[in-house]
Design a protein around this motif. Structure first.
Motif, PDB file in Angstrom:
ATOM      1  N   THR A 258      -5.694   4.897  -6.975  1.00 17.95           N
ATOM      2  CA  THR A 258      -4.435   4.629  -6.284  1.00 17.95           C
ATOM      3  C   THR A 258      -4.644   4.267  -4.825  1.00 17.95           C
ATOM      4  O   THR A 258      -3.713   3.848  -4.149  1.00 17.95           O
ATOM      5  N   THR A 259      -5.890   4.423  -4.307  1.00 15.49           N
ATOM      6  CA  THR A 259      -6.168   4.026  -2.926  1.00 15.49           C
ATOM      7  C   THR A 259      -5.739   2.589  -2.680  1.00 15.49           C
ATOM      8  O   THR A 259      -5.164   2.259  -1.641  1.00 15.49           O
ATOM      9  N   ASN A 260      -6.006   1.733  -3.660  1.00 14.30           N
ATOM     10  CA  ASN A 260      -5.663   0.332  -3.509  1.00 14.30           C
ATOM     11  C   ASN A 260      -4.188   0.064  -3.765  1.00 14.30           C
ATOM     12  O   ASN A 260      -3.721  -1.050  -3.576  1.00 14.30           O
ATOM     13  N   ASP A 261      -3.447   1.083  -4.263  1.00 14.91           N
ATOM     14  CA  ASP A 261      -2.021   0.929  -4.513  1.00 14.91           C
ATOM     15  C   ASP A 261      -1.193   1.242  -3.280  1.00 14.91           C
ATOM     16  O   ASP A 261       0.020   1.097  -3.296  1.00 14.91           O
ATOM     17  N   ILE A 262      -1.838   1.719  -2.223  1.00  9.99           N
ATOM     18  CA  ILE A 262      -1.155   2.053  -0.981  1.00  9.99           C
ATOM     19  C   ILE A 262      -1.726   1.201   0.136  1.00  9.99           C
ATOM     20  O   ILE A 262      -2.948   1.122   0.311  1.00  9.99           O
ATOM     21  N   SER A 263      -0.875   0.570   0.882  1.00 10.92           N
ATOM     22  CA  SER A 263      -1.323  -0.258   2.000  1.00 10.92           C
ATOM     23  C   SER A 263      -0.475   0.042   3.232  1.00 10.92           C
ATOM     24  O   SER A 263       0.675   0.483   3.117  1.00 10.92           O
ATOM     25  N   ILE A 264      -1.080  -0.166   4.400  1.00  9.36           N
ATOM     26  CA  ILE A 264      -0.362  -0.018   5.665  1.00  9.36           C
ATOM     27  C   ILE A 264      -0.576  -1.285   6.486  1.00  9.36           C
ATOM     28  O   ILE A 264      -1.665  -1.873   6.467  1.00  9.36           O
ATOM     29  N   TYR A 265       0.462  -1.704   7.174  1.00 13.14           N
ATOM     30  CA  TYR A 265       0.358  -2.924   7.984  1.00 13.14           C
ATOM     31  C   TYR A 265       1.499  -2.943   9.001  1.00 13.14           C
ATOM     32  O   TYR A 265       2.511  -2.264   8.792  1.00 13.14           O
ATOM     33  N   PRO A 266       1.357  -3.686  10.115  1.00 13.48           N
ATOM     34  CA  PRO A 266       0.151  -4.391  10.545  1.00 13.48           C
ATOM     35  C   PRO A 266      -0.893  -3.405  11.085  1.00 13.48           C
ATOM     36  O   PRO A 266      -0.574  -2.268  11.386  1.00 13.48           O
ATOM     37  N   ASN A 267      -2.102  -3.850  11.206  1.00 13.12           N
ATOM     38  CA  ASN A 267      -3.182  -3.017  11.722  1.00 13.12           C
ATOM     39  C   ASN A 267      -4.189  -3.915  12.439  1.00 13.12           C
ATOM     40  O   ASN A 267      -4.855  -4.710  11.770  1.00 13.12           O
ATOM     41  N   PRO A 268      -4.263  -3.851  13.766  1.00 10.85           N
ATOM     42  CA  PRO A 268      -3.637  -2.934  14.721  1.00 10.85           C
ATOM     43  C   PRO A 268      -2.107  -3.089  14.778  1.00 10.85           C
ATOM     44  O   PRO A 268      -1.558  -4.100  14.386  1.00 10.85           O
ATOM     45  N   VAL A 269      -1.467  -2.030  15.310  1.00  9.67           N
ATOM     46  CA  VAL A 269      -0.015  -1.987  15.357  1.00  9.67           C
ATOM     47  C   VAL A 269       0.439  -1.623  16.769  1.00  9.67           C
ATOM     48  O   VAL A 269      -0.234  -0.856  17.462  1.00  9.67           O
ATOM     49  N   ALA A 270       1.584  -2.148  17.168  1.00 13.01           N
ATOM     50  CA  ALA A 270       2.131  -1.850  18.497  1.00 13.01           C
ATOM     51  C   ALA A 270       3.360  -0.951  18.407  1.00 13.01           C
ATOM     52  O   ALA A 270       3.492   0.001  19.178  1.00 13.01           O
ATOM     53  N   ASP A 271       4.265  -1.221  17.445  1.00 14.36           N
ATOM     54  CA  ASP A 271       5.553  -0.518  17.410  1.00 14.36           C
ATOM     55  C   ASP A 271       5.787   0.240  16.098  1.00 14.36           C
ATOM     56  O   ASP A 271       5.912   1.454  16.084  1.00 14.36           O
TER      57      ASP A 271
END
Length: 331
Positions: A258-271
């Motif tokens: 499930t690691t690949n089923d979760i994503s975070i973005y943008p990265n790097p992030v400002a807000d």
């Protein structure tokens, strides 16, 4: 012997709970000499040096945002006598189970000329390098440092080598006079290394070498390490150094497909950082580079990170059956 090895990009995730070894932003120090006139004697905050002049080791203000920083100016040659490294003892003993060493810092690239590295390195009781990270003045890239056994050579000799990316999205050159947040990890149990810059994380996946496990740091250094063919001085700096022991609470049962089923973005992030998951999220926690939990509330699928300081963070995401962590950079 100083070696440089190329590699490809690898992404890893580690969850961190910390026992602090070192936490130094240099703001409590007096502007001026970091080390005393007598080489080998203890200076401010118990730092000492073996080479050069005291003017090569300075506490300075580069910009208001960073306050005091430690600045180093290497010699004009390419021998060990031209290195400008400030050393300090590590006296904290790891608690049982805290077998991962983590470090984070900011590197100021300075005039980035010649051939050398502005770096942070941890050493064992034999004064041999365990792990480190730095900025190469020649390639203008962030490089990792680690101890490896060359299993393809007779006797499996070990060497403390320099790892530099040659491909991948993190193959980034940083210009002169730029602050770059970086971090590293070393697992004492497995010997696994990881180095991180704002573009991502990497290690050295070469079957001809094996990372050396079981190493314990007793000392660290900050400063400018010259390499072969150097013929100029470089002035660069380090700030916001944090070294910690952490544990291995993120076990194999917590990391599944499930690691690949979760994503975070943008990265790097400002807000705002967006979390995308195929499963329902039960909780989210964010930790800074010292292992301290910081604010982070999920609103629909977004987290407001405006208030976080620049640096590297771990976001821990728990679903019904799994818990994973991912790194992100707050810019």
């Amino acid at each position: 012997m100083k070696k440089i090895i190329g590699l490809v990009l690898i992404n890893l995730s580690v969850l961190s709970f910390s026992q602090v070894m070192v936490n130094d932003n240099f703001n409590s120090l007096t502007l001026g000499n970091l080390v005393p006139n007598t080489m080998g004697s203890l200076g401010q905050n118990s730092y000492f040096a073996n080479n050069g002049l005291v003017s090569d080791y300075q506490v300075v203000v580069i910009d208001a945002a960073h306050g005091n920083s430690a600045q180093f100016t290497n010699g004009i040659g390419n021998t060990d006598n031209d290195d400008r490294l400030a050393f300090k003892a590590i006296t904290v003993v790891a608690d049982p189970g805290n077998n991962i060493i983590r470090g984070s810092l900011e590197i100021f690239t300075g005039n980035n000329d010649g051939n050398g590295i502005i770096e942070c390195v941890l050493y064992d009781s034999n004064k041999v390098g365990i792990i480190g990270i730095g900025y190469n003045y020649t390639s203008k890239k962030i490089v990792g440092r680690g101890r490896y056994a060359f299993i393809s050579a007779p006797g499996n000799p070990t060497s403390f080598v320099t790892i530099e990316r040659v491909s991948g999205p993190g193959n980034t050159a940083y210009p002169a006079n730029t602050w770059v947040p970086v971090s590293f990890t070393y697992d004492k149990t497995t010997g696994a290394y990881e180095w991180t810059n704002p573009q991502g994380s990497f290690n050295y996946p070469d079957p001809s070498v094996v990372a050396v496990a079981g190493l314990t740091p007793t000392q660290y250094s900050l400063g400018s390490n010259v390499l072969s063919d150097n013929s100029v001085t470089n002035t660069a700096a380090i700030d916001n150094l944090v070294l910690t022991y952490t544990n291995t609470t993120l076990g194999t049962n917590e990391v599944s497909s499930t690691t690949n089923d979760i994503s975070i973005y943008p990265n790097p992030v400002a807000d705002f950082i967006t979390v995308k998951s195929k499963k329902e999220i039960k909780s989210i926690e964010i930790y800074d580079s010292s292992g301290r939990k910081v604010s982070g509330n999920l609103n629909e699928n977004k987290i407001n990170v405006k208030s976080l300081l620049q640096g590297t963070y771990l976001i821990t995401i728990e679903t019904k059956n799994d818990k994973i962590s991912k790194k992100f950079i707050k810019k």
